[in-house]
Design a protein around this motif. Sequence first.
Motif, PDB file in Angstrom:
ATOM      1  N   GLY A 266      -2.809 -21.361  -4.413  1.00  0.00           N
ATOM      2  CA  GLY A 266      -3.696 -20.260  -4.012  1.00  0.00           C
ATOM      3  C   GLY A 266      -5.155 -20.528  -4.353  1.00  0.00           C
ATOM      4  O   GLY A 266      -5.719 -21.585  -4.077  1.00  0.00           O
ATOM      5  N   SER A 268      -6.495 -21.063  -7.163  1.00  0.00           N
ATOM      6  CA  SER A 268      -6.671 -22.200  -8.082  1.00  0.00           C
ATOM      7  C   SER A 268      -6.667 -23.520  -7.309  1.00  0.00           C
ATOM      8  O   SER A 268      -7.360 -24.473  -7.679  1.00  0.00           O
ATOM      9  CB  SER A 268      -5.559 -22.201  -9.132  1.00  0.00           C
ATOM     10  OG  SER A 268      -5.615 -21.003  -9.863  1.00  0.00           O
ATOM     11  N   ILE A 311      -4.223 -26.596 -12.407  1.00  0.00           N
ATOM     12  CA  ILE A 311      -5.150 -25.466 -12.524  1.00  0.00           C
ATOM     13  C   ILE A 311      -4.382 -24.163 -12.335  1.00  0.00           C
ATOM     14  O   ILE A 311      -3.644 -24.014 -11.353  1.00  0.00           O
ATOM     15  CB  ILE A 311      -6.278 -25.568 -11.463  1.00  0.00           C
ATOM     16  CG1 ILE A 311      -6.924 -26.957 -11.520  1.00  0.00           C
ATOM     17  CG2 ILE A 311      -7.326 -24.478 -11.690  1.00  0.00           C
ATOM     18  CD1 ILE A 311      -7.975 -27.177 -10.452  1.00  0.00           C
ATOM     19  N   SER A 312      -4.566 -23.238 -13.265  1.00  0.00           N
ATOM     20  CA  SER A 312      -3.844 -21.973 -13.161  1.00  0.00           C
ATOM     21  C   SER A 312      -4.503 -20.903 -14.017  1.00  0.00           C
ATOM     22  O   SER A 312      -4.768 -21.130 -15.198  1.00  0.00           O
ATOM     23  CB  SER A 312      -2.396 -22.175 -13.624  1.00  0.00           C
ATOM     24  OG  SER A 312      -1.706 -20.961 -13.616  1.00  0.00           O
ATOM     25  N   GLN A 313      -4.770 -19.772 -13.418  1.00  0.00           N
ATOM     26  CA  GLN A 313      -5.298 -18.652 -14.209  1.00  0.00           C
ATOM     27  C   GLN A 313      -4.251 -18.223 -15.235  1.00  0.00           C
ATOM     28  O   GLN A 313      -4.515 -18.173 -16.426  1.00  0.00           O
ATOM     29  CB  GLN A 313      -5.629 -17.480 -13.270  1.00  0.00           C
ATOM     30  CG  GLN A 313      -6.347 -16.296 -13.891  1.00  0.00           C
ATOM     31  CD  GLN A 313      -5.476 -15.410 -14.764  1.00  0.00           C
ATOM     32  OE1 GLN A 313      -5.824 -15.134 -15.923  1.00  0.00           O
ATOM     33  NE2 GLN A 313      -4.348 -14.980 -14.268  1.00  0.00           N
ATOM     34  N   GLY A 315      -1.342 -19.607 -16.068  1.00  0.00           N
ATOM     35  CA  GLY A 315      -0.633 -20.625 -16.841  1.00  0.00           C
ATOM     36  C   GLY A 315       0.871 -20.457 -16.753  1.00  0.00           C
ATOM     37  O   GLY A 315       1.623 -21.056 -17.525  1.00  0.00           O
ATOM     38  N   THR A 317       2.449 -19.996 -13.368  1.00  0.00           N
ATOM     39  CA  THR A 317       2.890 -20.141 -11.980  1.00  0.00           C
ATOM     40  C   THR A 317       4.020 -21.173 -11.888  1.00  0.00           C
ATOM     41  O   THR A 317       3.853 -22.332 -12.288  1.00  0.00           O
ATOM     42  CB  THR A 317       1.689 -20.541 -11.100  1.00  0.00           C
ATOM     43  OG1 THR A 317       0.724 -19.504 -11.246  1.00  0.00           O
ATOM     44  CG2 THR A 317       2.063 -20.697  -9.648  1.00  0.00           C
ATOM     45  N   VAL A 363      -5.181  -8.318  -9.047  1.00  0.00           N
ATOM     46  CA  VAL A 363      -4.310  -9.356  -8.485  1.00  0.00           C
ATOM     47  C   VAL A 363      -5.148 -10.454  -7.831  1.00  0.00           C
ATOM     48  O   VAL A 363      -4.871 -11.648  -7.968  1.00  0.00           O
ATOM     49  CB  VAL A 363      -3.309  -8.722  -7.483  1.00  0.00           C
ATOM     50  CG1 VAL A 363      -2.605  -9.792  -6.668  1.00  0.00           C
ATOM     51  CG2 VAL A 363      -2.286  -7.886  -8.244  1.00  0.00           C
ATOM     52  N   ALA A 364      -6.190 -10.060  -7.109  1.00  0.00           N
ATOM     53  CA  ALA A 364      -7.037 -11.065  -6.452  1.00  0.00           C
ATOM     54  C   ALA A 364      -7.905 -11.749  -7.504  1.00  0.00           C
ATOM     55  O   ALA A 364      -8.637 -11.110  -8.245  1.00  0.00           O
ATOM     56  CB  ALA A 364      -7.909 -10.394  -5.401  1.00  0.00           C
ATOM     57  N   SER A 365      -7.815 -13.045  -7.532  1.00  0.00           N
ATOM     58  CA  SER A 365      -8.525 -13.799  -8.557  1.00  0.00           C
ATOM     59  C   SER A 365      -9.997 -13.961  -8.179  1.00  0.00           C
ATOM     60  O   SER A 365     -10.319 -14.334  -7.056  1.00  0.00           O
ATOM     61  CB  SER A 365      -7.846 -15.161  -8.674  1.00  0.00           C
ATOM     62  OG  SER A 365      -8.371 -15.868  -9.739  1.00  0.00           O
ATOM     63  N   GLN A 372     -12.936 -21.566 -13.344  1.00  0.00           N
ATOM     64  CA  GLN A 372     -12.249 -22.842 -13.083  1.00  0.00           C
ATOM     65  C   GLN A 372     -13.249 -23.862 -12.537  1.00  0.00           C
ATOM     66  O   GLN A 372     -13.261 -25.031 -12.939  1.00  0.00           O
ATOM     67  CB  GLN A 372     -11.123 -22.644 -12.061  1.00  0.00           C
ATOM     68  CG  GLN A 372      -9.916 -21.907 -12.617  1.00  0.00           C
ATOM     69  CD  GLN A 372      -8.970 -21.394 -11.538  1.00  0.00           C
ATOM     70  OE1 GLN A 372      -9.305 -21.371 -10.347  1.00  0.00           O
ATOM     71  NE2 GLN A 372      -7.797 -20.969 -11.945  1.00  0.00           N
ATOM     72  N   LEU A 449      -8.912 -16.126   2.158  1.00  0.00           N
ATOM     73  CA  LEU A 449      -7.772 -15.668   1.355  1.00  0.00           C
ATOM     74  C   LEU A 449      -8.062 -14.301   0.736  1.00  0.00           C
ATOM     75  O   LEU A 449      -7.220 -13.392   0.769  1.00  0.00           O
ATOM     76  CB  LEU A 449      -7.448 -16.696   0.256  1.00  0.00           C
ATOM     77  CG  LEU A 449      -6.322 -16.317  -0.709  1.00  0.00           C
ATOM     78  CD1 LEU A 449      -4.999 -16.141   0.017  1.00  0.00           C
ATOM     79  CD2 LEU A 449      -6.160 -17.351  -1.813  1.00  0.00           C
ATOM     80  N   LYS A 450      -9.270 -14.139   0.199  1.00  0.00           N
ATOM     81  CA  LYS A 450      -9.627 -12.851  -0.408  1.00  0.00           C
ATOM     82  C   LYS A 450      -9.518 -11.737   0.632  1.00  0.00           C
ATOM     83  O   LYS A 450      -8.989 -10.670   0.367  1.00  0.00           O
ATOM     84  CB  LYS A 450     -11.058 -12.853  -0.974  1.00  0.00           C
ATOM     85  CG  LYS A 450     -11.288 -13.658  -2.211  1.00  0.00           C
ATOM     86  CD  LYS A 450     -10.773 -13.016  -3.486  1.00  0.00           C
ATOM     87  CE  LYS A 450      -9.412 -13.499  -3.850  1.00  0.00           C
ATOM     88  NZ  LYS A 450      -9.271 -14.747  -4.531  1.00  0.00           N
ATOM     89  N   GLU A 453      -5.769 -10.991   1.534  1.00  0.00           N
ATOM     90  CA  GLU A 453      -4.876 -10.408   0.538  1.00  0.00           C
ATOM     91  C   GLU A 453      -5.223  -8.974   0.172  1.00  0.00           C
ATOM     92  O   GLU A 453      -4.343  -8.191  -0.131  1.00  0.00           O
ATOM     93  CB  GLU A 453      -4.751 -11.298  -0.704  1.00  0.00           C
ATOM     94  CG  GLU A 453      -6.002 -11.437  -1.509  1.00  0.00           C
ATOM     95  CD  GLU A 453      -5.822 -12.336  -2.725  1.00  0.00           C
ATOM     96  OE1 GLU A 453      -4.737 -12.393  -3.290  1.00  0.00           O
ATOM     97  OE2 GLU A 453      -6.807 -12.983  -3.118  1.00  0.00           O
TER      98      GLU A 453
HETATM   99  C1  F6R Z   1      -5.406 -15.073  -5.004  1.00  0.00           C
HETATM  100  C2  F6R Z   1      -4.645 -15.398  -6.195  1.00  0.00           C
HETATM  101  C3  F6R Z   1      -3.530 -16.359  -6.063  1.00  0.00           C
HETATM  102  C4  F6R Z   1      -3.439 -17.235  -7.326  1.00  0.00           C
HETATM  103  C5  F6R Z   1      -2.181 -18.104  -7.276  1.00  0.00           C
HETATM  104  C6  F6R Z   1      -2.106 -19.043  -8.456  1.00  0.00           C
HETATM  105  O1  F6R Z   1      -6.438 -14.190  -5.283  1.00  0.00           O
HETATM  106  O2  F6R Z   1      -4.896 -14.878  -7.241  1.00  0.00           O
HETATM  107  O3  F6R Z   1      -3.634 -17.143  -4.920  1.00  0.00           O
HETATM  108  O4  F6R Z   1      -4.580 -18.032  -7.405  1.00  0.00           O
HETATM  109  O5  F6R Z   1      -1.053 -17.287  -7.253  1.00  0.00           O
HETATM  110  O6  F6R Z   1      -2.085 -18.342  -9.646  1.00  0.00           O
HETATM  111  P1  F6R Z   1      -2.459 -19.029 -11.000  1.00  0.00           P
HETATM  112  O7  F6R Z   1      -3.897 -19.409 -10.935  1.00  0.00           O
HETATM  113  O8  F6R Z   1      -2.183 -18.000 -12.047  1.00  0.00           O
HETATM  114  O9  F6R Z   1      -1.594 -20.239 -11.129  1.00  0.00           O
END
Ligand code: F6R
Length: 573
Positions: A266, A268, A311-313, A315, A317, A363-365, A372, A449-450, A453
């Motif tokens: 996504g 990331s 890469i993961s917000q 950590g 996924t 939810v939306a990053s 990142q 994507l933003k 979603e």
């Molecule tokens: C979109 C969004 C998702 C995450 C994806 C990965 O706004 O938030 O696409 O980026 O699910 O999540 P993480 O970064 O937590 O691995």
Amino acid sequence: MVSNDGKLYLKKVKGKVRDLERAIDFGEIKGAGIGHTRWATHGKPTVTNAHPHTDCTESIVLVHNGIIENYEELREELASKGHVFKSDTDTEVIVHLIEDFLKEGLEKFEAVVAAMRKVDGAYAVGVIFKDEPNAIYAARRGSPLIIGVGEAENFIASDIPAVLNYTRRVVVLNDFEIAKITPDEVVVKSIFGDFVNYKVLEIQWSAQMAEKGGYPHYMLKEIHEQPSAIMDTMRGRIKDGEVFLPELDELLGEELPSRIYIVACGTSYHAGLVGKYAIEKLAKIPVEVDIASEFRYRDVVWDDRGMALLISQSGETADTLAAMHMIQRAGLKTVAVVNVLGSTMSRDADVALYTRAGPEISVASTKAFTSQLTVLYLFALWLAAKSDPRGTEVLKNILSGLAFVPQLVDTVLTAEEKIAFMAEKFASFSHFMYLGRGINWPVAMEGALKLKEISYIHAEAYPAGEMKHGPIALVDDKMPVFAIATKSRVYEKMINNIEEVLSREGRLIALISQDDRRLMNKVQDVIVMPEVAEIFSPVVNVVALQLFAYYCAIERGLDPDRPRNLAKSVTVE
Ligand code: F6R
């Protein structure tokens, strides 16, 4: 579900948590309670399939996040022993398994441990027994689970922000650990039944940091937090014009990787794509970027001297984690660019390079993405300095540009009203095309994507040079094109693409650089971006796209913090 006066009070609802809140009236809560919002994997989203699930005697209740992979064989085995299943879920097997072990004479803790030994897959589990109303048993493998340690009260949750209003003391349960939690005590055992010593972390985030801070939505708050999140992410990592990443010095020594694999999902993943441009430009090391769910099932040709960035917000996924474990099995070093302290990825990677965005609730990053990018720039500059120490002066200049980025993001935020006005004008369209080139192509993908979603508007992103190869056929006055046309090495090329759209009567919005008279004269709807070095333009440009998506959702009467069908942490494949 709560346990009161020796009885279990259970309530399930299909739909929103708000609906459950309205349906609940448990009275004064004296014992333990558990709840879960289910994200359907096995079995439809119905009340019957909702958690908690109970055993045959309705004296054990259980919630579960994750997927049990061997549930079919377990279900068959348990059914043959007379267990009656009420739902179609994979989860229900766990509660019957515990029941089975109790029948065999095991103590409760041992029964939970034994049950967890039998299940394959991913789980974070919470269990309550009717005749032990003050205890919750919790188990974890592959799905996040933390314990909040309070004063005469303890909590379990999937992530830290959930407990911050009650306590800042947290135990992060490890995979294959099972805990018994009572109001005064936390006891942890391994899946083999031995007692485990655990650490209690002091979380620095204030409870207020995890709240909306006066904004109508978390998403807007988090968009506005970006200047400080970027600054925090840089903090202590730049000294005297050089990047300091001691964790990487230790991991990689003097030997630089000959190839870098970046794997993520996504948003990331989009950060990873920007990272590729930055690393290849600055450090001249080849980079492959993959979507984790693809990477893990392709035949990767490994470069033995390569390394990987995950890469993961969150950590947590599932696909990114699985890809990381696959990379580790191939013998490559792994670095996790991760936001959540104590997350599985941060612990399983050889090194965690933390983004310091703070809790991201929406939810939306948004702020996690720009943080990142910040880590990726630092990493690229760190590599570049190692690979060519003679270029230090040039790198110093570039680095000083990065230090300036938070201020530029602030400038974009001052254009919020203008962007909201643009969203008002365009939110009724059903389709959008986002165009970018070079390092801003991933930004176009992120903008699309933003929009998808949170506003449910169909949006496609293309590298603008691909237009002629098909997608231009879509362009008409019903499909606006959002062009990222700030000053760059491909600026002239973008102008050509913009001309192509205009000559087909397409509606255009363009992100343009300050003082760009040429585009101001051509395009009616422009959003003006501050002057920034091309390499850092993604961080600045994306903020305008986030705001645009946010206000489109608001225009359409949607709640941007709770987009349908999406979960914040995608802990299942
Ligand atoms: C979109 C969004 C998702 C995450 C994806 C990965 O706004 O938030 O696409 O980026 O699910 O999540 P993480 O970064 O937590 O691995």
